[in-house]
Design a protein around this motif. Sequence first.
Motif, PDB file in Angstrom:
ATOM      1  N   GLU A   1       0.838  -1.205   0.000  1.00  0.00           N
ATOM      2  CA  GLU A   1       0.000   0.000   0.000  1.00  0.00           C
ATOM      3  C   GLU A   1       0.872   1.254   0.000  1.00  0.00           C
ATOM      4  O   GLU A   1       1.880   1.310   0.729  1.00  0.00           O
ATOM      5  CB  GLU A   1      -0.876   0.028   1.256  1.00  0.00           C
ATOM      6  N   PRO A   2       0.500   2.277  -0.787  1.00  0.00           N
ATOM      7  CA  PRO A   2       1.305   3.516  -0.812  1.00  0.00           C
ATOM      8  C   PRO A   2       1.560   4.104   0.576  1.00  0.00           C
ATOM      9  O   PRO A   2       2.655   4.590   0.846  1.00  0.00           O
ATOM     10  CB  PRO A   2       0.441   4.454  -1.662  1.00  0.00           C
ATOM     11  N   TYR A   3       0.562   4.024   1.497  1.00  0.00           N
ATOM     12  CA  TYR A   3       0.786   4.623   2.823  1.00  0.00           C
ATOM     13  C   TYR A   3       1.921   3.903   3.553  1.00  0.00           C
ATOM     14  O   TYR A   3       2.698   4.506   4.287  1.00  0.00           O
ATOM     15  CB  TYR A   3      -0.498   4.596   3.665  1.00  0.00           C
ATOM     16  N   LEU A   4       2.027   2.583   3.333  1.00  0.00           N
ATOM     17  CA  LEU A   4       3.076   1.788   3.982  1.00  0.00           C
ATOM     18  C   LEU A   4       4.442   2.126   3.372  1.00  0.00           C
ATOM     19  O   LEU A   4       5.448   2.236   4.075  1.00  0.00           O
ATOM     20  CB  LEU A   4       2.752   0.296   3.784  1.00  0.00           C
ATOM     21  N   ILE A   5       4.451   2.329   2.044  1.00  0.00           N
ATOM     22  CA  ILE A   5       5.712   2.692   1.374  1.00  0.00           C
ATOM     23  C   ILE A   5       6.221   4.016   1.937  1.00  0.00           C
ATOM     24  O   ILE A   5       7.375   4.135   2.331  1.00  0.00           O
ATOM     25  CB  ILE A   5       5.527   2.809  -0.160  1.00  0.00           C
ATOM     26  N   SER A   6       5.321   5.005   2.000  1.00  0.00           N
ATOM     27  CA  SER A   6       5.809   6.314   2.445  1.00  0.00           C
ATOM     28  C   SER A   6       6.154   6.311   3.932  1.00  0.00           C
ATOM     29  O   SER A   6       7.017   7.051   4.376  1.00  0.00           O
ATOM     30  CB  SER A   6       4.806   7.414   2.101  1.00  0.00           C
ATOM     31  N   ALA A   7       5.533   5.416   4.701  1.00  0.00           N
ATOM     32  CA  ALA A   7       5.842   5.367   6.130  1.00  0.00           C
ATOM     33  C   ALA A   7       7.173   4.662   6.399  1.00  0.00           C
ATOM     34  O   ALA A   7       7.918   5.058   7.298  1.00  0.00           O
ATOM     35  CB  ALA A   7       4.723   4.640   6.872  1.00  0.00           C
ATOM     36  N   ALA A   8       7.478   3.623   5.616  1.00  0.00           N
ATOM     37  CA  ALA A   8       8.629   2.781   5.965  1.00  0.00           C
ATOM     38  C   ALA A   8       9.889   3.066   5.166  1.00  0.00           C
ATOM     39  O   ALA A   8      10.999   2.906   5.666  1.00  0.00           O
ATOM     40  CB  ALA A   8       8.248   1.307   5.776  1.00  0.00           C
ATOM     41  N   LEU A   9       9.715   3.473   3.923  1.00  0.00           N
ATOM     42  CA  LEU A   9      10.882   3.568   3.046  1.00  0.00           C
ATOM     43  C   LEU A   9      11.752   4.777   3.403  1.00  0.00           C
ATOM     44  O   LEU A   9      11.282   5.915   3.400  1.00  0.00           O
ATOM     45  CB  LEU A   9      10.402   3.669   1.584  1.00  0.00           C
ATOM     46  N   LEU A  10      13.014   4.524   3.720  1.00  0.00           N
ATOM     47  CA  LEU A  10      13.950   5.617   4.007  1.00  0.00           C
ATOM     48  C   LEU A  10      14.537   6.164   2.711  1.00  0.00           C
ATOM     49  O   LEU A  10      14.730   7.366   2.562  1.00  0.00           O
ATOM     50  CB  LEU A  10      15.089   5.133   4.906  1.00  0.00           C
ATOM     51  N   GLY A  11      14.819   5.245   1.799  1.00  0.00           N
ATOM     52  CA  GLY A  11      15.380   5.691   0.538  1.00  0.00           C
ATOM     53  C   GLY A  11      15.730   4.522  -0.356  1.00  0.00           C
ATOM     54  O   GLY A  11      15.703   3.367   0.073  1.00  0.00           O
ATOM     55  N   VAL A  12      16.031   4.853  -1.611  1.00  0.00           N
ATOM     56  CA  VAL A  12      16.372   3.833  -2.603  1.00  0.00           C
ATOM     57  C   VAL A  12      17.706   4.201  -3.247  1.00  0.00           C
ATOM     58  O   VAL A  12      17.949   5.362  -3.552  1.00  0.00           O
ATOM     59  CB  VAL A  12      15.293   3.746  -3.706  1.00  0.00           C
ATOM     60  N   VAL A  13      18.549   3.191  -3.428  1.00  0.00           N
ATOM     61  CA  VAL A  13      19.802   3.378  -4.157  1.00  0.00           C
ATOM     62  C   VAL A  13      19.706   2.561  -5.432  1.00  0.00           C
ATOM     63  O   VAL A  13      19.431   1.364  -5.381  1.00  0.00           O
ATOM     64  CB  VAL A  13      21.008   2.814  -3.355  1.00  0.00           C
ATOM     65  N   ALA A  14      19.902   3.200  -6.596  1.00  0.00           N
ATOM     66  CA  ALA A  14      19.996   2.443  -7.846  1.00  0.00           C
ATOM     67  C   ALA A  14      21.458   2.420  -8.238  1.00  0.00           C
ATOM     68  O   ALA A  14      22.173   3.390  -7.994  1.00  0.00           O
ATOM     69  CB  ALA A  14      19.170   3.109  -8.935  1.00  0.00           C
ATOM     70  N   GLN A  15      21.915   1.314  -8.800  1.00  0.00           N
ATOM     71  CA  GLN A  15      23.337   1.261  -9.132  1.00  0.00           C
ATOM     72  C   GLN A  15      23.657   0.427 -10.359  1.00  0.00           C
ATOM     73  O   GLN A  15      22.855  -0.385 -10.808  1.00  0.00           O
ATOM     74  CB  GLN A  15      24.136   0.767  -7.931  1.00  0.00           C
ATOM     75  N   ARG A  16      24.820   0.673 -10.938  1.00  0.00           N
ATOM     76  CA  ARG A  16      25.396  -0.100 -12.030  1.00  0.00           C
ATOM     77  C   ARG A  16      26.881  -0.229 -11.738  1.00  0.00           C
ATOM     78  O   ARG A  16      27.435   0.577 -10.990  1.00  0.00           O
ATOM     79  CB  ARG A  16      25.272   0.630 -13.377  1.00  0.00           C
ATOM     80  N   LEU A  17      27.520  -1.203 -12.375  1.00  0.00           N
ATOM     81  CA  LEU A  17      28.970  -1.315 -12.246  1.00  0.00           C
ATOM     82  C   LEU A  17      29.638  -0.898 -13.552  1.00  0.00           C
ATOM     83  O   LEU A  17      29.176  -1.275 -14.628  1.00  0.00           O
ATOM     84  CB  LEU A  17      29.373  -2.758 -11.936  1.00  0.00           C
ATOM     85  N   VAL A  18      30.698  -0.127 -13.446  1.00  0.00           N
ATOM     86  CA  VAL A  18      31.491   0.207 -14.642  1.00  0.00           C
ATOM     87  C   VAL A  18      32.939  -0.207 -14.394  1.00  0.00           C
ATOM     88  O   VAL A  18      33.403  -0.228 -13.265  1.00  0.00           O
ATOM     89  CB  VAL A  18      31.438   1.712 -14.988  1.00  0.00           C
ATOM     90  N   ARG A  19      33.620  -0.556 -15.484  1.00  0.00           N
ATOM     91  CA  ARG A  19      35.018  -0.969 -15.338  1.00  0.00           C
ATOM     92  C   ARG A  19      35.891   0.258 -15.074  1.00  0.00           C
ATOM     93  O   ARG A  19      35.683   1.308 -15.663  1.00  0.00           O
ATOM     94  CB  ARG A  19      35.489  -1.704 -16.599  1.00  0.00           C
ATOM     95  N   ARG A  20      36.852   0.064 -14.211  1.00  0.00           N
ATOM     96  CA  ARG A  20      37.778   1.127 -13.827  1.00  0.00           C
ATOM     97  C   ARG A  20      38.961   1.134 -14.791  1.00  0.00           C
ATOM     98  O   ARG A  20      39.541   0.079 -15.045  1.00  0.00           O
ATOM     99  CB  ARG A  20      38.307   0.779 -12.441  1.00  0.00           C
ATOM    100  N   ALA A  21      39.323   2.298 -15.305  1.00  0.00           N
ATOM    101  CA  ALA A  21      40.495   2.375 -16.174  1.00  0.00           C
ATOM    102  C   ALA A  21      41.718   1.948 -15.373  1.00  0.00           C
ATOM    103  O   ALA A  21      41.864   2.306 -14.209  1.00  0.00           O
ATOM    104  CB  ALA A  21      40.670   3.800 -16.686  1.00  0.00           C
ATOM    105  N   CYS A  22      42.587   1.157 -16.003  1.00  0.00           N
ATOM    106  CA  CYS A  22      43.782   0.657 -15.319  1.00  0.00           C
ATOM    107  C   CYS A  22      44.707   1.835 -15.003  1.00  0.00           C
ATOM    108  O   CYS A  22      45.116   2.560 -15.904  1.00  0.00           O
ATOM    109  CB  CYS A  22      44.488  -0.353 -16.213  1.00  0.00           C
ATOM    110  N   PRO A  23      45.019   2.064 -13.728  1.00  0.00           N
ATOM    111  CA  PRO A  23      45.823   3.237 -13.368  1.00  0.00           C
ATOM    112  C   PRO A  23      47.256   3.148 -13.894  1.00  0.00           C
ATOM    113  O   PRO A  23      47.907   4.166 -14.099  1.00  0.00           O
ATOM    114  CB  PRO A  23      45.809   3.231 -11.839  1.00  0.00           C
ATOM    115  N   ARG A  24      47.738   1.919 -14.153  1.00  0.00           N
ATOM    116  CA  ARG A  24      49.116   1.751 -14.600  1.00  0.00           C
ATOM    117  C   ARG A  24      49.350   2.269 -16.019  1.00  0.00           C
ATOM    118  O   ARG A  24      50.396   2.802 -16.340  1.00  0.00           O
ATOM    119  CB  ARG A  24      49.499   0.266 -14.582  1.00  0.00           C
TER     120      ARG A  24
END
Length: 497
Positions: free
Chosen positions: A366-389
């Motif tokens: 229920e929307p009321y439960l979502i707004s009462a309980a949810l602190l926040g959402v993190v969305a993420q992806r992984l990207v390759r790191r350029a080789c520092p060497r």
Amino acid sequence: MTSVYESQLLAGHILDWRLIRSIARILGTELQQVVPLALENNRLHIGCFRQPDSAYRAQLSGRLKSDLRVSLLPETERNLWLQLCQENLDAQVLAATQLTVVTNGDQPDEQQISLKVQGLLMRALESRASDIHLEPMPEGLLVRYRVDGLLKEVELLPVEWQKLIVARVKVMADLDIANQRTPQDGRSTQTLGKTTLDLRVSTLPCLHGEKAVIRLLNKSNRFMSLEEIGLVEQTLEVYTKWLDRAQGLILITGPTGSGKTSTLYASLMRLLNPNKNIVTIEDPVEYQLSSVNQVQVNPKAGLTFAGGLRSILRQDPDIIMVGEIRDPETAQTVFQAAVTGHLVLATIHTDDAPSTVNRLIYLGVEPYLISAALLGVVAQRLVRRACPRCATYFSPTARDLTRLGLSDSLPQTDEVRWVKPTGCEACQGVGFRGREGIFEVMPVDNIIRQMIHGQSSVMDMKAHLRQLGLPTLGEAGLQKVMAGKTTIEEILRVVSL
Ligand SMILES: [Zn+2]
């Protein structure tokens, strides 16, 4: 004394340049006569172009401090080997060179197969691979490794080895080798040197035979902190505020392989506290955490996410981690937990942070439960790191920006330095080494709460996040490009800008 020949032992073998370099330091120019092939359980496999006599063999064994296995290499390979030695053992050339080992056409024996599988695991570990794919092809068994999220071909084993290698892998994971017609899955633990590997093996009947995939979970890996997984100052500050709360729900979202589990573990590591009861329910338990009670989902035994979670709630928990919300029952139980005095962390599959609200409503929360309980959402992806060497830098031109459709969003000045992948020994010629996350955080503030009640559109929520100055996934990606951490192509591979 037994024969010094072990023909076909390493047919189709790709040279292990690390091993060769270390042997080269002992043998010097004598390396021209001795081809180091593999080191397994203190047994060194070498190739020679002529049959070594027993005195030389014993002497060599002493100097290399290993038991020797000698394969006879065809004379025709000698020139290639000399050339490689002269080219000063160039790592990239060696990694790409296949040496043919004499075969007598017989089936390999059990020991050879077992050594080969050990060798594949060892090399996967050295390449930092997360998965090994063993794929039957008409020409043989194709071996591929997944490194930093992308598959790469490693070698092609002869057709005669195909079924035997897959069968060996199945035996390791306790699977039924007689049954090649239905998919199976199992696990195994292997120790290679100082490393303990948890293996998850799955098989699938394909057109040219049974394919096996081995997922490697390195138990010796240390956990990364929130900073190390790629959270930058601004998003880190927002996110850690949620972790400090005593009650509520934090959701991590993104597709499979986007690093959600690493974020959960990094968060739990930060939450570890002798005064708190931390319980997880996972499928599978990927890493063991000390002082955390971890429960493995087991539907065959009736232990589901939702059922397990209800049992956990009777065990006086403070902090609960739920591997994944994928059904209405789990979703609703998670929300019940989050409004009754527990801090709950969980993952869910959505494209971005604002879409999570719709997904939850679709799962019957229920929307009321979502707004009462949810602190926040993190969305993420992984990207390759350029080789520092081996990273080199350049300033993007106006044309580069236009071509990428970024002329409006990015400034063009000579001070902007983008990274260009080059490739060196450290990154095995790829130009990238390791991965890190890009993150979009959506704190549930009063405005978002109203939007959840009014079932506002994803666009409206995004607009609000922009007003708060919080980056979207795409913008977070661009920040990493501007910081010289990764390339624009890498960002475009995982998100649309
Ligand atoms: Zn490099």
